[in-house]
Scaffold this motif. Structure first.
Motif, PDB file in Angstrom:
ATOM      1  N   HIS A  91     -12.314  11.421   2.080  1.00  0.00           N
ATOM      2  CA  HIS A  91     -12.567  12.934   2.709  1.00  0.00           C
ATOM      3  C   HIS A  91     -13.864  13.549   2.229  1.00  0.00           C
ATOM      4  N   GLU A  92     -14.127  13.353   0.962  1.00  0.00           N
ATOM      5  CA  GLU A  92     -15.066  13.973   0.379  1.00  0.00           C
ATOM      6  C   GLU A  92     -16.587  13.277   0.798  1.00  0.00           C
ATOM      7  N   ARG A  93     -16.476  12.421   0.973  1.00  0.00           N
ATOM      8  CA  ARG A  93     -17.813  11.715   1.741  1.00  0.00           C
ATOM      9  C   ARG A  93     -17.927  12.127   3.129  1.00  0.00           C
ATOM     10  N   THR A  94     -16.978  12.520   3.944  1.00  0.00           N
ATOM     11  CA  THR A  94     -17.067  12.893   5.253  1.00  0.00           C
ATOM     12  C   THR A  94     -17.176  14.487   5.278  1.00  0.00           C
ATOM     13  N   GLY A  95     -17.118  15.288   4.171  1.00  0.00           N
ATOM     14  CA  GLY A  95     -17.553  16.436   4.306  1.00  0.00           C
ATOM     15  C   GLY A  95     -16.333  17.525   4.257  1.00  0.00           C
ATOM     16  N   HIS A  96     -15.250  16.795   4.208  1.00  0.00           N
ATOM     17  CA  HIS A  96     -13.938  17.726   4.313  1.00  0.00           C
ATOM     18  C   HIS A  96     -12.868  17.402   3.229  1.00  0.00           C
ATOM     19  N   PRO A  97     -13.043  17.473   1.821  1.00  0.00           N
ATOM     20  CA  PRO A  97     -12.209  17.375   0.756  1.00  0.00           C
ATOM     21  C   PRO A  97     -10.627  17.991   1.155  1.00  0.00           C
ATOM     22  N   ALA A  98      -9.763  17.257   0.649  1.00  0.00           N
ATOM     23  CA  ALA A  98      -8.470  17.541   0.771  1.00  0.00           C
ATOM     24  C   ALA A  98      -8.129  18.671  -0.430  1.00  0.00           C
ATOM     25  N   ASP A  99      -7.330  19.701   0.029  1.00  0.00           N
ATOM     26  CA  ASP A  99      -6.938  20.690  -0.983  1.00  0.00           C
ATOM     27  C   ASP A  99      -5.693  19.989  -1.706  1.00  0.00           C
ATOM     28  N   GLU A 100      -5.066  19.207  -1.082  1.00  0.00           N
ATOM     29  CA  GLU A 100      -3.638  18.696  -2.001  1.00  0.00           C
ATOM     30  C   GLU A 100      -3.563  17.287  -1.376  1.00  0.00           C
ATOM     31  N   ILE A 101      -3.171  16.338  -1.946  1.00  0.00           N
ATOM     32  CA  ILE A 101      -2.610  14.979  -1.525  1.00  0.00           C
ATOM     33  C   ILE A 101      -1.346  14.592  -2.342  1.00  0.00           C
ATOM     34  N   HIS A 102      -0.356  14.245  -1.357  1.00  0.00           N
ATOM     35  CA  HIS A 102       1.007  14.112  -1.791  1.00  0.00           C
ATOM     36  C   HIS A 102       1.534  12.506  -1.385  1.00  0.00           C
ATOM     37  N   ALA A 103       1.917  11.798  -2.586  1.00  0.00           N
ATOM     38  CA  ALA A 103       2.453  10.613  -2.110  1.00  0.00           C
ATOM     39  C   ALA A 103       3.472  10.790  -1.449  1.00  0.00           C
ATOM     40  N   VAL A 104       3.877   9.599  -0.471  1.00  0.00           N
ATOM     41  CA  VAL A 104       5.191   9.712   0.478  1.00  0.00           C
ATOM     42  C   VAL A 104       5.987   8.337   0.170  1.00  0.00           C
ATOM     43  N   PRO A 105       6.670   8.325  -0.816  1.00  0.00           N
ATOM     44  CA  PRO A 105       7.330   7.100  -1.447  1.00  0.00           C
ATOM     45  C   PRO A 105       8.483   6.850  -0.296  1.00  0.00           C
ATOM     46  N   LEU A 106       9.205   7.687   0.442  1.00  0.00           N
ATOM     47  CA  LEU A 106      10.189   7.420   1.240  1.00  0.00           C
ATOM     48  C   LEU A 106       9.959   7.930   2.515  1.00  0.00           C
ATOM     49  N   THR A 107      10.312   7.128   3.633  1.00  0.00           N
ATOM     50  CA  THR A 107      10.311   7.325   5.009  1.00  0.00           C
ATOM     51  C   THR A 107      11.558   7.099   5.593  1.00  0.00           C
ATOM     52  N   VAL A 108      11.927   7.694   6.988  1.00  0.00           N
ATOM     53  CA  VAL A 108      13.067   7.374   7.363  1.00  0.00           C
ATOM     54  C   VAL A 108      12.787   7.359   9.164  1.00  0.00           C
ATOM     55  N   MET A 165       0.804  -1.196   0.018  1.00  0.00           N
ATOM     56  CA  MET A 165      -0.123   0.132  -0.165  1.00  0.00           C
ATOM     57  C   MET A 165       0.746   1.377  -0.024  1.00  0.00           C
ATOM     58  N   ALA A 166       0.283   2.229  -0.792  1.00  0.00           N
ATOM     59  CA  ALA A 166       1.288   3.536  -0.685  1.00  0.00           C
ATOM     60  C   ALA A 166       0.504   4.181   0.455  1.00  0.00           C
ATOM     61  N   GLU A 167       1.722   5.223   0.845  1.00  0.00           N
ATOM     62  CA  GLU A 167       1.212   6.360   1.911  1.00  0.00           C
ATOM     63  C   GLU A 167       1.139   7.739   1.381  1.00  0.00           C
ATOM     64  N   PHE A 168       0.285   8.276   2.113  1.00  0.00           N
ATOM     65  CA  PHE A 168      -0.144   9.759   1.600  1.00  0.00           C
ATOM     66  C   PHE A 168      -0.164  10.507   2.550  1.00  0.00           C
ATOM     67  N   MET A 169       0.007  11.728   2.400  1.00  0.00           N
ATOM     68  CA  MET A 169      -0.061  13.166   3.060  1.00  0.00           C
ATOM     69  C   MET A 169      -1.068  13.925   2.668  1.00  0.00           C
ATOM     70  N   ASP A 170      -2.045  14.381   3.124  1.00  0.00           N
ATOM     71  CA  ASP A 170      -2.758  15.250   2.531  1.00  0.00           C
ATOM     72  C   ASP A 170      -3.259  16.552   3.236  1.00  0.00           C
ATOM     73  N   VAL A 171      -3.554  17.424   2.664  1.00  0.00           N
ATOM     74  CA  VAL A 171      -3.317  19.031   3.143  1.00  0.00           C
ATOM     75  C   VAL A 171      -4.709  19.414   3.009  1.00  0.00           C
ATOM     76  N   HIS A 172      -5.347  20.039   4.081  1.00  0.00           N
ATOM     77  CA  HIS A 172      -6.692  20.735   3.955  1.00  0.00           C
ATOM     78  C   HIS A 172      -6.410  22.235   4.697  1.00  0.00           C
ATOM     79  N   HIS A 173      -6.818  23.203   3.945  1.00  0.00           N
ATOM     80  CA  HIS A 173      -6.613  24.734   4.080  1.00  0.00           C
ATOM     81  C   HIS A 173      -7.999  25.307   4.614  1.00  0.00           C
ATOM     82  N   GLY A 174      -8.075  26.479   5.297  1.00  0.00           N
ATOM     83  CA  GLY A 174      -9.264  27.055   5.530  1.00  0.00           C
ATOM     84  C   GLY A 174      -9.960  26.728   6.556  1.00  0.00           C
ATOM     85  N   MET A 175      -9.172  25.851   7.775  1.00  0.00           N
ATOM     86  CA  MET A 175      -9.610  25.284   8.903  1.00  0.00           C
ATOM     87  C   MET A 175      -9.363  26.034   9.928  1.00  0.00           C
ATOM     88  N   LYS A 176      -9.169  27.371  10.083  1.00  0.00           N
ATOM     89  CA  LYS A 176      -8.627  28.221  10.985  1.00  0.00           C
ATOM     90  C   LYS A 176      -9.707  28.033  12.168  1.00  0.00           C
TER      91      LYS A 176
END
Length: 82
Positions: free
Chosen positions: A65-82, A1-12
């Motif tokens: 995220h869309e189904r739960t009402g908070h779609p991500a503004d960005e989704i980034h694959a995270v292919p490497l971790t240490v 499975m791939a790993e992803f980091m998503d980002v949501h803006h506007g949740m001040k």
């Protein structure tokens, strides 16, 4: 499975309880898309929220995220971790 980091803006001003509620909503249906949300972080001052997940694709992560009402503004694959 791939790993992803998503980002949501506007949740001040997001609170810890609101972040937990959003995370729990994702967890409740994540299996329907083959996704697992591992952790979430938030910066209430900037309104930025980050979610770390594993799944088959960025599209699957976004569908949850869309189904739960908070779609991500960005989704980034995270292919490497240490």
């Amino acid at each position: 499975m791939a790993e992803f980091m998503d980002v949501h803006h506007g949740m001040k001003g997001i609170t810890s309880d609101q972040l937990m509620e959003a995370h729990r909503a994702d967890l409740a249906i994540e299996g329907e898309e083959g996704v697992h949300f591992k952790q979430a972080w938030a910066d209430p001052d900037s309104g930025t929220v980050y979610c770390l997940s594993e799944g088959p694709s960025a599209d699957a992560v976004q569908r949850v995220h869309e189904r739960t009402g908070h779609p991500a503004d960005e989704i980034h694959a995270v292919p490497l971790t240490v």
